[in-house]
Design a protein around this motif. Sequence first.
Motif, short mmCIF file in Angstrom:
data_model
loop_
_atom_site.label_atom_id
_atom_site.label_comp_id
_atom_site.label_asym_id
_atom_site.label_seq_id
_atom_site.Cartn_x
_atom_site.Cartn_y
_atom_site.Cartn_z
N SER A 78 0.83 -1.21 0.00
CA SER A 78 0.00 0.00 0.00
C SER A 78 0.86 1.25 0.00
O SER A 78 1.86 1.33 0.72
CB SER A 78 -0.91 0.00 1.24
OG SER A 78 -1.69 1.17 1.30
N SER A 79 0.49 2.23 -0.85
CA SER A 79 1.17 3.52 -0.83
C SER A 79 0.23 4.58 -1.38
O SER A 79 -0.68 4.29 -2.16
CB SER A 79 2.46 3.48 -1.66
OG SER A 79 2.19 3.62 -3.04
N MET A 80 0.48 5.83 -0.96
CA MET A 80 -0.32 6.93 -1.46
C MET A 80 -0.04 7.21 -2.93
O MET A 80 -0.88 7.71 -3.66
CB MET A 80 -0.04 8.19 -0.62
CG MET A 80 -0.49 8.08 0.83
SD MET A 80 -0.18 9.59 1.76
CE MET A 80 -1.27 10.74 0.92
N LEU A 81 1.18 6.86 -3.39
CA LEU A 81 1.56 7.10 -4.79
C LEU A 81 0.86 6.17 -5.76
O LEU A 81 0.38 6.59 -6.81
CB LEU A 81 3.07 6.95 -4.95
CG LEU A 81 3.95 8.14 -4.62
CD1 LEU A 81 5.42 7.75 -4.77
CD2 LEU A 81 3.63 9.33 -5.52
N GLY A 83 -1.35 3.23 -4.80
CA GLY A 83 -2.56 2.52 -4.41
C GLY A 83 -2.25 1.26 -3.63
O GLY A 83 -1.19 1.12 -3.02
N ARG A 84 -3.17 0.30 -3.68
CA ARG A 84 -3.06 -0.93 -2.89
C ARG A 84 -3.08 -2.15 -3.80
O ARG A 84 -3.81 -2.20 -4.79
CB ARG A 84 -4.22 -1.01 -1.89
CG ARG A 84 -4.19 0.05 -0.81
CD ARG A 84 -5.54 0.25 -0.16
NE ARG A 84 -6.02 -0.94 0.53
CZ ARG A 84 -5.68 -1.28 1.78
NH1 ARG A 84 -4.83 -0.52 2.46
NH2 ARG A 84 -6.17 -2.35 2.35
N ARG A 122 -6.08 -2.72 -6.15
CA ARG A 122 -6.17 -2.58 -7.61
C ARG A 122 -6.14 -3.94 -8.28
O ARG A 122 -6.84 -4.16 -9.27
CB ARG A 122 -5.03 -1.70 -8.12
CG ARG A 122 -5.13 -0.25 -7.64
CD ARG A 122 -3.98 0.59 -8.13
NE ARG A 122 -3.97 0.69 -9.59
CZ ARG A 122 -3.08 1.41 -10.28
NH1 ARG A 122 -2.14 2.08 -9.64
NH2 ARG A 122 -3.13 1.44 -11.60
N GLY A 354 6.11 0.54 -1.81
CA GLY A 354 4.75 0.65 -2.33
C GLY A 354 4.57 0.10 -3.73
O GLY A 354 3.49 0.18 -4.29
#
Length: 356
Positions: A78-81, A83-84, A122, A354
């Motif tokens: 998971s990362s903000m850049l 997604g998951r 995703r 991520g």
Amino acid sequence: MSPVPPPPLVTVAHSRAAISGRVADLAAFVRHSAPEVPLSKHPLWLDVLRTGLGHEVYALETTASGRTVGFLPLACVSSMLFGRFLVSLPYLNTNGVVAHSADVQAELVARAATLAEELNVRYLELRHEAPIAHSALNASLTSKVHMRLPLPGCSEQLWKGFSPKVRNQIRKGEKGGFSVQWGGAECLDGFHDVLCANMRDLGSPVYGKELFRAILNTFPNDAEICLLHAGDHPVAAALLLHGWGITEVPTASALKEQNPSNVNMLMYHHLLQRAIERGQRVFDFGRSTVASSTFRFKKQWGAIPHPATWQYSVLQGEVGDMRPDNPRFQQVIRVWQRLPVALTRLVGPLIVRGIP
């Protein structure tokens, strides 16, 4: 008398707190799943990925009458850049479903697909070698292959099996005066220095020391670092994982300026000898794209291509969105190659954790 029906299958998704209590049984099951089993299949990798990369981890286990008949390790990346993603397993070249029957395989894939939906990822990525037929798996990548070398019983036979060109390159490396060091945490700084420089040159973010420290701490008898020095300066390094009958090298690097010295050839000769000393039957060089430069490098040692089928349940976007060969990343790669190594060492681990 009517036949006795088979026992019902029960599949459980063990979360972090429950995994430790199942490791021994899962490890025993995996150990006997094939003649050669890489260390990367060990269930303790879930602890490595949680400790070293901060991933949330899950162990899917199928039982019949209380006996383990299937296993699927998963990590939520998971990362903000980006997604998951739900992956089996990040960093490693091979993993996915371990089961002997199609019904157990289907049970585990179905539960993993449901978990992927629950976690709103995703896609689900299963790093298989042989494909599993399941309606939930709607995409695959087969462009890479595993390069594996059957090992002889002794180093002398290994040497005789090399081509004259490979022998000459090893001899040239031997003339360079490089010293060879084997070890664990005491080699980590030098190993990571070489890795950071090499990954910057390749344009890829580097994993942090925390991951490799977690690997060495978790597998003290089966994970080790090979470090080659020119004087006091580390110039080539590799991480070896010794499994059941097979040794794999998931990470290896040499400084670009050392290419003329053939130190990389010398290092790989030592890696192969080490595997033989451990009584291993197979050496896994890792995955490569067919006909690429890394494919040719591994093939010259005698490595044989084996299928790699990464299967996906895509819920959002496309599989190619996160592949490094995606054209949208080419400019980023070129910029990364011009950054100072000190900066990529600092920023790289935050980015790569991520990336599935």
